[in-house]
Design a protein around this motif. Structure first.
Motif, PDB file in Angstrom:
ATOM      1  N   PRO A 130     -10.805 -19.664  14.594  1.00 35.00           N
ATOM      2  CA  PRO A 130     -11.995 -19.916  14.322  1.00 35.00           C
ATOM      3  C   PRO A 130     -12.550 -19.752  15.785  1.00 35.00           C
ATOM      4  O   PRO A 130     -12.151 -20.055  16.781  1.00 35.00           O
ATOM      5  CB  PRO A 130     -12.337 -21.311  13.982  1.00 35.00           C
ATOM      6  CG  PRO A 130     -11.015 -21.578  13.236  1.00 35.00           C
ATOM      7  CD  PRO A 130     -10.181 -21.077  13.974  1.00 35.00           C
ATOM      8  N   ASP A 131     -14.017 -19.390  15.948  1.00 34.98           N
ATOM      9  CA  ASP A 131     -14.420 -19.014  17.342  1.00 34.98           C
ATOM     10  C   ASP A 131     -15.081 -20.479  17.789  1.00 34.98           C
ATOM     11  O   ASP A 131     -14.954 -20.633  18.975  1.00 34.98           O
ATOM     12  CB  ASP A 131     -15.695 -18.217  17.082  1.00 34.98           C
ATOM     13  CG  ASP A 131     -16.569 -18.670  15.720  1.00 34.98           C
ATOM     14  OD1 ASP A 131     -16.388 -20.063  15.092  1.00 34.98           O
ATOM     15  OD2 ASP A 131     -17.658 -18.001  15.196  1.00 34.98           O
ATOM     16  N   VAL A 132     -15.120 -21.489  16.939  1.00 32.66           N
ATOM     17  CA  VAL A 132     -15.263 -22.831  17.648  1.00 32.66           C
ATOM     18  C   VAL A 132     -13.956 -23.108  18.366  1.00 32.66           C
ATOM     19  O   VAL A 132     -14.081 -23.840  19.417  1.00 32.66           O
ATOM     20  CB  VAL A 132     -15.614 -23.842  16.514  1.00 32.66           C
ATOM     21  CG1 VAL A 132     -15.752 -25.171  16.955  1.00 32.66           C
ATOM     22  CG2 VAL A 132     -16.779 -23.527  15.715  1.00 32.66           C
ATOM     23  N   VAL A 133     -12.818 -22.866  17.908  1.00 32.56           N
ATOM     24  CA  VAL A 133     -11.580 -23.309  18.452  1.00 32.56           C
ATOM     25  C   VAL A 133     -11.553 -22.378  19.875  1.00 32.56           C
ATOM     26  O   VAL A 133     -11.118 -23.016  21.033  1.00 32.56           O
ATOM     27  CB  VAL A 133     -10.358 -23.090  17.733  1.00 32.56           C
ATOM     28  CG1 VAL A 133      -9.124 -23.263  18.678  1.00 32.56           C
ATOM     29  CG2 VAL A 133     -10.408 -23.918  16.299  1.00 32.56           C
ATOM     30  N   PHE A 134     -11.769 -21.078  19.763  1.00 33.56           N
ATOM     31  CA  PHE A 134     -11.934 -20.467  21.110  1.00 33.56           C
ATOM     32  C   PHE A 134     -12.664 -20.947  22.098  1.00 33.56           C
ATOM     33  O   PHE A 134     -12.639 -21.161  23.290  1.00 33.56           O
ATOM     34  CB  PHE A 134     -12.155 -18.897  20.715  1.00 33.56           C
ATOM     35  CG  PHE A 134     -11.017 -17.979  20.540  1.00 33.56           C
ATOM     36  CD1 PHE A 134      -9.763 -17.818  21.008  1.00 33.56           C
ATOM     37  CD2 PHE A 134     -11.075 -17.321  19.265  1.00 33.56           C
ATOM     38  CE1 PHE A 134      -8.849 -17.213  20.761  1.00 33.56           C
ATOM     39  CE2 PHE A 134     -10.052 -16.341  18.707  1.00 33.56           C
ATOM     40  CZ  PHE A 134      -8.963 -16.433  19.460  1.00 33.56           C
ATOM     41  N   ALA A 135     -14.128 -21.479  21.482  1.00 29.45           N
ATOM     42  CA  ALA A 135     -15.098 -21.901  22.353  1.00 29.45           C
ATOM     43  C   ALA A 135     -14.547 -23.263  23.037  1.00 29.45           C
ATOM     44  O   ALA A 135     -14.560 -23.388  24.220  1.00 29.45           O
ATOM     45  CB  ALA A 135     -16.364 -22.280  21.505  1.00 29.45           C
ATOM     46  N   LEU A 136     -13.814 -24.118  22.287  1.00 32.19           N
ATOM     47  CA  LEU A 136     -13.165 -25.258  23.050  1.00 32.19           C
ATOM     48  C   LEU A 136     -12.238 -25.001  24.077  1.00 32.19           C
ATOM     49  O   LEU A 136     -12.406 -25.547  25.119  1.00 32.19           O
ATOM     50  CB  LEU A 136     -12.697 -26.143  21.858  1.00 32.19           C
ATOM     51  CG  LEU A 136     -13.415 -26.831  20.754  1.00 32.19           C
ATOM     52  CD1 LEU A 136     -12.841 -27.431  19.677  1.00 32.19           C
ATOM     53  CD2 LEU A 136     -14.516 -27.847  21.738  1.00 32.19           C
ATOM     54  N   ILE A 137     -11.754 -23.823  23.919  1.00 37.31           N
ATOM     55  CA  ILE A 137     -10.416 -23.445  24.787  1.00 37.31           C
ATOM     56  C   ILE A 137     -11.113 -23.008  26.075  1.00 37.31           C
ATOM     57  O   ILE A 137     -10.890 -23.414  27.272  1.00 37.31           O
ATOM     58  CB  ILE A 137      -9.539 -22.603  24.156  1.00 37.31           C
ATOM     59  CG1 ILE A 137      -8.708 -23.288  23.124  1.00 37.31           C
ATOM     60  CG2 ILE A 137      -8.580 -21.887  25.403  1.00 37.31           C
ATOM     61  CD1 ILE A 137      -8.083 -21.986  22.335  1.00 37.31           C
ATOM     62  N   PHE A 138     -12.155 -22.068  25.956  1.00 33.15           N
ATOM     63  CA  PHE A 138     -12.799 -21.542  27.020  1.00 33.15           C
ATOM     64  C   PHE A 138     -13.714 -22.517  27.624  1.00 33.15           C
ATOM     65  O   PHE A 138     -14.060 -22.454  29.013  1.00 33.15           O
ATOM     66  CB  PHE A 138     -13.585 -20.338  26.641  1.00 33.15           C
ATOM     67  CG  PHE A 138     -12.933 -19.166  26.264  1.00 33.15           C
ATOM     68  CD1 PHE A 138     -12.000 -18.626  27.242  1.00 33.15           C
ATOM     69  CD2 PHE A 138     -12.846 -18.583  25.088  1.00 33.15           C
ATOM     70  CE1 PHE A 138     -10.831 -17.579  27.032  1.00 33.15           C
ATOM     71  CE2 PHE A 138     -11.838 -17.411  24.665  1.00 33.15           C
ATOM     72  CZ  PHE A 138     -11.170 -17.174  25.696  1.00 33.15           C
ATOM     73  N   VAL A 139     -14.433 -23.478  27.036  1.00 28.11           N
ATOM     74  CA  VAL A 139     -15.076 -24.681  27.892  1.00 28.11           C
ATOM     75  C   VAL A 139     -14.315 -25.399  28.598  1.00 28.11           C
ATOM     76  O   VAL A 139     -14.694 -25.891  29.645  1.00 28.11           O
ATOM     77  CB  VAL A 139     -15.831 -25.449  26.718  1.00 28.11           C
ATOM     78  CG1 VAL A 139     -16.287 -26.819  27.252  1.00 28.11           C
ATOM     79  CG2 VAL A 139     -16.918 -24.695  26.110  1.00 28.11           C
ATOM     80  N   THR A 140     -12.973 -25.667  27.962  1.00 29.73           N
ATOM     81  CA  THR A 140     -12.017 -26.460  28.977  1.00 29.73           C
ATOM     82  C   THR A 140     -11.654 -25.323  30.214  1.00 29.73           C
ATOM     83  O   THR A 140     -11.404 -25.767  31.327  1.00 29.73           O
ATOM     84  CB  THR A 140     -10.431 -26.779  28.183  1.00 29.73           C
ATOM     85  OG1 THR A 140     -11.100 -27.512  26.987  1.00 29.73           O
ATOM     86  CG2 THR A 140      -9.816 -27.552  28.961  1.00 29.73           C
ATOM     87  N   ALA A 141     -11.596 -24.170  30.130  1.00 34.56           N
ATOM     88  CA  ALA A 141     -11.225 -23.187  31.114  1.00 34.56           C
ATOM     89  C   ALA A 141     -12.053 -22.900  32.120  1.00 34.56           C
ATOM     90  O   ALA A 141     -11.766 -22.893  33.268  1.00 34.56           O
ATOM     91  CB  ALA A 141     -10.564 -21.985  30.485  1.00 34.56           C
ATOM     92  N   VAL A 142     -13.529 -22.633  31.798  1.00 32.20           N
ATOM     93  CA  VAL A 142     -14.412 -22.366  32.594  1.00 32.20           C
ATOM     94  C   VAL A 142     -15.599 -22.952  32.677  1.00 32.20           C
ATOM     95  O   VAL A 142     -16.737 -22.926  33.452  1.00 32.20           O
ATOM     96  CB  VAL A 142     -14.744 -20.785  32.075  1.00 32.20           C
ATOM     97  CG1 VAL A 142     -13.793 -19.903  32.086  1.00 32.20           C
ATOM     98  CG2 VAL A 142     -15.599 -20.723  30.909  1.00 32.20           C
ATOM     99  N   GLY A 143     -15.822 -24.225  31.967  1.00 28.87           N
ATOM    100  CA  GLY A 143     -16.673 -25.198  31.854  1.00 28.87           C
ATOM    101  C   GLY A 143     -17.693 -24.887  31.139  1.00 28.87           C
ATOM    102  O   GLY A 143     -17.628 -24.141  30.029  1.00 28.87           O
ATOM    103  N   LEU A 144     -18.743 -25.705  30.888  1.00 27.77           N
ATOM    104  CA  LEU A 144     -20.008 -25.699  29.934  1.00 27.77           C
ATOM    105  C   LEU A 144     -20.690 -24.540  30.194  1.00 27.77           C
ATOM    106  O   LEU A 144     -20.750 -24.174  31.391  1.00 27.77           O
ATOM    107  CB  LEU A 144     -20.813 -27.003  29.888  1.00 27.77           C
ATOM    108  CG  LEU A 144     -19.864 -28.090  29.575  1.00 27.77           C
ATOM    109  CD1 LEU A 144     -20.722 -29.499  29.798  1.00 27.77           C
ATOM    110  CD2 LEU A 144     -19.276 -28.183  28.229  1.00 27.77           C
TER     111      LEU A 144
END
Length: 274
Positions: A130-144
């Protein structure tokens, strides 16, 4: 003599007994009922909890209505809605190269056999996450912020658009492609001159549909810290500012209607020119 000249009658297969059909029907109904009972218990549905929560819902609505229509709140909400629109736009357009490449690699006739199945598997993986899972991953990687939201939509949309475009290419009229192959054209030439020109209107229509979906998805991504107006809605809920939350939701409604009307207008223009 007359019997010899009569055509031979074909054996008619016996119809299944009504009792057997009735048993099958009752068995299917019983399985569906059992599945719903299990699902009801697994999801912990409680009518009594819903009735008891009616009071709290009434208090929530009384605090949300009327919405906060101050100039500061409206300006902040409109600015965040524009960011949400940009997230959906970039998440759609930046996924076009990857979607097109994987679609061609996942289409029979435009890619070697050893590439076809891996390309299909990659599309399935990107589509399954899901795109939400990708978002959580990238929020962890590059920040909010909006950037992880764009990245999440790009990765997920490549899987969805690649699949849709691959199916469209495979359903295209095979005549022009076969003619080019018989003339000695390669796979790239067949794709560029026979397949893509035929299915371009359908592919653009699917792209517009995904743009509409991605704008809605970018709202949800904001709830997990990926920026946009979804972030403001989540912030308002956490701060118990329900009147501001309702204002943001109304702005989202205006944004979604505007995007929907724009997509419909573009589709009509494409239909009239095709």
């Amino acid at each position: 003599m007359t019997t010899a000249l009569q055509p031979a009658r074909r054996a008619v297969p016996p119809k299944p007994p009504r009792v057997r059909l009735r048993m099958i029907g009752w068995s299917v109904a019983a399985l569906l009922l059992a599945a719903h009972v299990v699902a009801w218990n697994a999801t912990e549905i409680s009518v009594s909890a819903l009735v008891e929560g009616a009071t709290g819902m009434g208090e929530f609505l009384s605090e949300a209505v009327p919405p906060e229509l101050g100039s500061d709140v409206l300006a902040e909400s409109a600015s965040a809605a524009v960011v949400t629109l940009w997230i959906g736009l970039l998440g759609t357009t930046l996924s076009i190269p990857g979607s097109l490449l994987l679609a061609l690699l996942a289409t029979r006739g435009t890619a070697p056999g050893w590439v076809y199945q891996p390309a299909r598997s990659l599309l399935s993986f990107l589509r399954a996450v899901p795109d939400v899972v990708f978002a959580l991953i990238f929020v962890t990687a590059v920040g909010l912020g909006p950037f992880p939201g764009v990245l999440a939509l790009v990765f997920h949309n490549v899987g969805v658009m690649g699949k849709l475009w691959a199916e469209t290419l495979e359903d295209a009229d095979p005549g022009p492609a076969q003619a080019l192959r018989s003339a000695g054209a390669g796979r790239v030439q067949v794709a560029a001159h026979a397949l893509l020109p035929v299915v371009t209107p359908q592919m653009v229509g699917l792209l517009l549909y995904r743009f509409d979906v991605n704008v809605r998805s970018s709202l949800v991504l904001g709830l997990v810290g990926a920026g946009g107006i979804g972030f403001l809605i989540n912030q308002s809920i956490q701060l118990f500012q329900f009147d501001e939350m309702l204002t943001h939701i109304l702005v989202v409604l205006v944004l979604i209607v505007a995007v929907d009307q724009l997509s419909a207008l573009i589709r009509r223009l494409l239909g009239s020119t095709s």
